[in-house]
Design an enzyme around this catalytic site. Structure first.
Site, PDB file in Angstrom:
ATOM      1  CB  THR A 105      -0.914   0.008   1.242  1.00  0.00           C
ATOM      2  OG1 THR A 105      -1.746  -1.157   1.225  1.00  0.00           O
ATOM      3  CG2 THR A 105      -1.786   1.254   1.267  1.00  0.00           C
ATOM      4  CD  GLN A 156      -8.625  -1.717  -0.775  1.00  0.00           C
ATOM      5  OE1 GLN A 156      -8.824  -2.427  -1.759  1.00  0.00           O
ATOM      6  NE2 GLN A 156      -8.294  -2.225   0.398  1.00  0.00           N
ATOM      7  CG  ASP A 157      -6.213   1.841   1.206  1.00  0.00           C
ATOM      8  OD1 ASP A 157      -7.328   1.769   1.755  1.00  0.00           O
ATOM      9  OD2 ASP A 157      -5.303   1.027   1.414  1.00  0.00           O
ATOM     10  CD1 TRP A 238      -5.814  -0.715   9.643  1.00  0.00           C
ATOM     11  CD2 TRP A 238      -4.876   1.283   9.358  1.00  0.00           C
ATOM     12  NE1 TRP A 238      -4.619  -0.906   8.977  1.00  0.00           N
ATOM     13  CE2 TRP A 238      -4.029   0.307   8.796  1.00  0.00           C
ATOM     14  CE3 TRP A 238      -4.508   2.633   9.301  1.00  0.00           C
ATOM     15  CZ2 TRP A 238      -2.819   0.635   8.179  1.00  0.00           C
ATOM     16  CZ3 TRP A 238      -3.311   2.951   8.679  1.00  0.00           C
ATOM     17  CH2 TRP A 238      -2.477   1.960   8.121  1.00  0.00           C
TER      18      TRP A 238
END
Length: 320
Positions: A105, A156-157, A238
């Site tokens: 990521t 995503q993200d 998270w």
């Protein structure tokens, strides 16, 4: 003859020194243009034209264009305004995602901001990778970062606020994504923003440390969704102690009745700091909310209007 040569040499040395001094004069305004009409053609090149740790303001004017580059604003840059010509036409884009060569990521960013006291205006910051994994558009590590009228696009993200106790402010921005598209440990205010969900999933994934009072704060924001999207959670933790509040926001009908998710870990319910206050819209009904989230009192909500409380008693920085 020897004296004359000495004088000539001295004059040449003085001229060389003057030329060198002139060459190292730093501009307080730089222009970036893809067509070559500015000082630089790329943002990466422009970073080299900004003096490190300067105490005066530098403005980087970015002309309309598609800047396909992976940009790092280094830690030694501060007091810089990056100003796009038009938010919809000044586009910084790249397409890395987590499954390219096991990238993971945190290396997928399009724009990574390491410096402090920086402002970004009228820009699109985009990760346009296919939906094949995490793909960060904006990765922040610096403190006192302000984003005004920016479009943050991804799946995503999309936005990773990567360092605890750093302070961020997003004003009148458009932020879109699919899963956990605003995530991380920083303190961040989102005011008058549009938060757009492209898929049934989760908006936030805060990882606020236990000793930090304020995590994500959404004030007067509008939560929207793509057609067919009808089950979106405001957030999931998270890490333990995740802190996220929505204050006077308009929540579309895509926000599910439960509102919040525990990330399949009941222990998170004991520490998550999730709350809402006077939100409106079809997704704002509170009777179905999870029992471990809460509604703020008037007194509690008023604290979030105080920038000194929001940003850790920071009298030197008031982005509002």
């Amino acid at each position: 003859m020897g004296k004359r040569l000495f004088v000539m040499a001295a004059v040449l040395l003085m001229c060389s020194a003057a030329a060198l001094h002139s060459a190292t004069q730093w501009k307080d305004t730089l222009v970036v243009a893809r067509d070559g009409t500015g000082d630089y053609r790329t943002l990466t090149e422009a970073m080299e034209g900004i003096r490190a740790f300067m105490d005066y303001k530098v403005t980087v004017l970015i002309k309309n264009g598609l800047y396909k580059e992976k940009v790092v604003v280094p830690s030694w840059l501060q007091n810089v305004d990056f100003v796009g010509e038009d938010a919809e036409k000044t586009i910084i884009t790249y397409d890395d995602h987590a499954n390219i060569n096991k990238m993971g990521t945190f290396r997928t960013y399009t724009l990574k901001v390491e410096g402090n006291n920086l402002t970004f205006r009228n820009l699109t910051i985009e990760n346009n990778a296919a939906q094949l994994g995490q793909a960060v558009a904006l990765h922040t590590e610096g403190d006192r970062l302000l984003f005004v009228n920016c479009r943050l696009l991804g799946n995503q993200d999309t936005v990773y606020t990567g360092v605890a106790s750093t302070r961020l402010c997003f004003l009148n921005c458009y932020i879109e994504g699919t899963t956990d598209f605003i995530f991380g440990p920083s303190t961040a205010l989102f005011q008058d923003c549009i938060i757009h969900s492209k898929r049934n999933s989760y908006i936030t994934a805060a990882s606020t440390p236990q000793d930090v009072a304020v995590g994500y704060v959404f004030c007067n924001c509008r939560l929207t969704a793509a057609p067919g999207v009808n089950k979106v959670y405001l957030g999931r933790p998270w890490r333990p102690y995740a802190a996220t509040v929505f204050i006077r926001c308009q929540l579309g009908k895509h926000i599910c009745p439960a509102g919040w998710d525990n990330w399949r870990n009941e222990a998170n319910e004991r520490t998550a700091r999730y709350a809402e206050y006077k939100c409106t819209g079809e997704g704002a009904a509170t009777d179905g909310r999870v029992k471990w989230a809460r509604q703020l009192t008037d007194e509690e909500a008023a604290r979030y209007d105080d920038t000194e409380y929001l940003f850790g008693l920071c009298k030197q920085w008031n982005p509002l």
